[in-house]
Motif scaffolding. Structure first.
Motif, PDB file in Angstrom:
ATOM      1  N   ILE A  32       0.841  -1.196   0.000  1.00  0.00           N
ATOM      2  CA  ILE A  32       0.000   0.000   0.000  1.00  0.00           C
ATOM      3  C   ILE A  32       0.879   1.249   0.000  1.00  0.00           C
ATOM      4  O   ILE A  32       2.102   1.161   0.059  1.00  0.00           O
ATOM      5  N   GLN A  33       0.259   2.397  -0.042  1.00  0.00           N
ATOM      6  CA  GLN A  33       0.922   3.698   0.102  1.00  0.00           C
ATOM      7  C   GLN A  33       2.132   3.865  -0.824  1.00  0.00           C
ATOM      8  O   GLN A  33       3.234   4.134  -0.383  1.00  0.00           O
ATOM      9  N   GLY A  34       1.887   3.667  -2.102  1.00  0.00           N
ATOM     10  CA  GLY A  34       2.935   3.841  -3.100  1.00  0.00           C
ATOM     11  C   GLY A  34       3.565   2.542  -3.548  1.00  0.00           C
ATOM     12  O   GLY A  34       4.022   2.432  -4.682  1.00  0.00           O
ATOM     13  N   GLY A  77       9.425   2.119   6.519  1.00  0.00           N
ATOM     14  CA  GLY A  77      10.424   2.950   5.873  1.00  0.00           C
ATOM     15  C   GLY A  77       9.817   3.650   4.672  1.00  0.00           C
ATOM     16  O   GLY A  77       9.042   3.055   3.920  1.00  0.00           O
ATOM     17  N   ASN A  78      10.156   4.916   4.517  1.00  0.00           N
ATOM     18  CA  ASN A  78       9.691   5.704   3.384  1.00  0.00           C
ATOM     19  C   ASN A  78      10.799   5.733   2.335  1.00  0.00           C
ATOM     20  O   ASN A  78      11.890   6.238   2.606  1.00  0.00           O
ATOM     21  N   TYR A  79      10.509   5.180   1.168  1.00  0.00           N
ATOM     22  CA  TYR A  79      11.477   5.065   0.086  1.00  0.00           C
ATOM     23  C   TYR A  79      11.059   5.930  -1.095  1.00  0.00           C
ATOM     24  O   TYR A  79       9.914   6.367  -1.187  1.00  0.00           O
ATOM     25  N   TYR A  80      12.019   6.146  -1.991  1.00  0.00           N
ATOM     26  CA  TYR A  80      11.771   6.991  -3.154  1.00  0.00           C
ATOM     27  C   TYR A  80      12.350   6.329  -4.393  1.00  0.00           C
ATOM     28  O   TYR A  80      13.507   5.898  -4.404  1.00  0.00           O
ATOM     29  N   LEU A  91       8.313   8.634  -7.437  1.00  0.00           N
ATOM     30  CA  LEU A  91       7.322   7.872  -6.686  1.00  0.00           C
ATOM     31  C   LEU A  91       7.788   7.648  -5.249  1.00  0.00           C
ATOM     32  O   LEU A  91       8.877   7.123  -5.014  1.00  0.00           O
ATOM     33  N   LYS A  92       6.949   8.058  -4.296  1.00  0.00           N
ATOM     34  CA  LYS A  92       7.220   7.792  -2.877  1.00  0.00           C
ATOM     35  C   LYS A  92       6.543   6.477  -2.512  1.00  0.00           C
ATOM     36  O   LYS A  92       5.387   6.237  -2.865  1.00  0.00           O
ATOM     37  N   ILE A  93       7.293   5.645  -1.796  1.00  0.00           N
ATOM     38  CA  ILE A  93       6.853   4.285  -1.479  1.00  0.00           C
ATOM     39  C   ILE A  93       7.037   4.040   0.010  1.00  0.00           C
ATOM     40  O   ILE A  93       8.140   4.219   0.537  1.00  0.00           O
ATOM     41  N   TRP A  94       5.975   3.622   0.673  1.00  0.00           N
ATOM     42  CA  TRP A  94       6.087   3.234   2.076  1.00  0.00           C
ATOM     43  C   TRP A  94       6.139   1.716   2.150  1.00  0.00           C
ATOM     44  O   TRP A  94       5.316   1.029   1.532  1.00  0.00           O
TER      45      TRP A  94
END
Length: 115
Positions: A32-34, A77-80, A91-94
């Motif tokens: 989810i979330q990206g 973790g919040n990734y890009y 794109l931001k990816i959680w």
């Protein structure tokens, strides 16, 4: 060392990682979330096999850790993903704690390649 992971999209359009060794809540395996947008980007169907590692390997793309999530807000973790196949992705990816289950940490970069 790289590992292969299968991701699949349900009839409802939700993405999941196929991780039989996971003994926690099956809902934790939902992307989810990206992460779902990331899988839409790299897949050409309702299933994709990714070769994944926390070290660079031949022809790998990568996502970069921006920051760790607040524990009281779900952690993770919040990734890009800046680029994919030489195109701007922005794109931001959680990613949830499944990352630490796989890597024992939140790597600075997660390298991947579609198989």
């Amino acid at each position: 060392m790289t590992r292969d992971f299968r991701f699949y999209k349900t009839a409802k359009g939700d993405w999941y990682i196929d991780l039989p060794e996971w003994k926690g809540d099956p809902e934790d395996l939902q992307m989810i979330q990206g992460a779902d947008e990331w899988l839409d980007l790299v897949s050409s169907s309702n299933e994709v096999l990714l070769n994944v590692a926390d070290v660079d390997f031949e022809n790998a793309e990568f996502i970069t850790l921006i920051r760790l999530g607040e524990p009281n807000l779900g952690g993770g973790g919040n990734y890009y993903l800046e680029r994919y196949q030489e195109q701007r992705a922005d794109l931001k990816i959680w990613l949830c704690e499944i990352v630490t289950f796989i890597f024992d940490k939140y790597p600075q970069r997660i390298y991947f390649k579609v198989k």
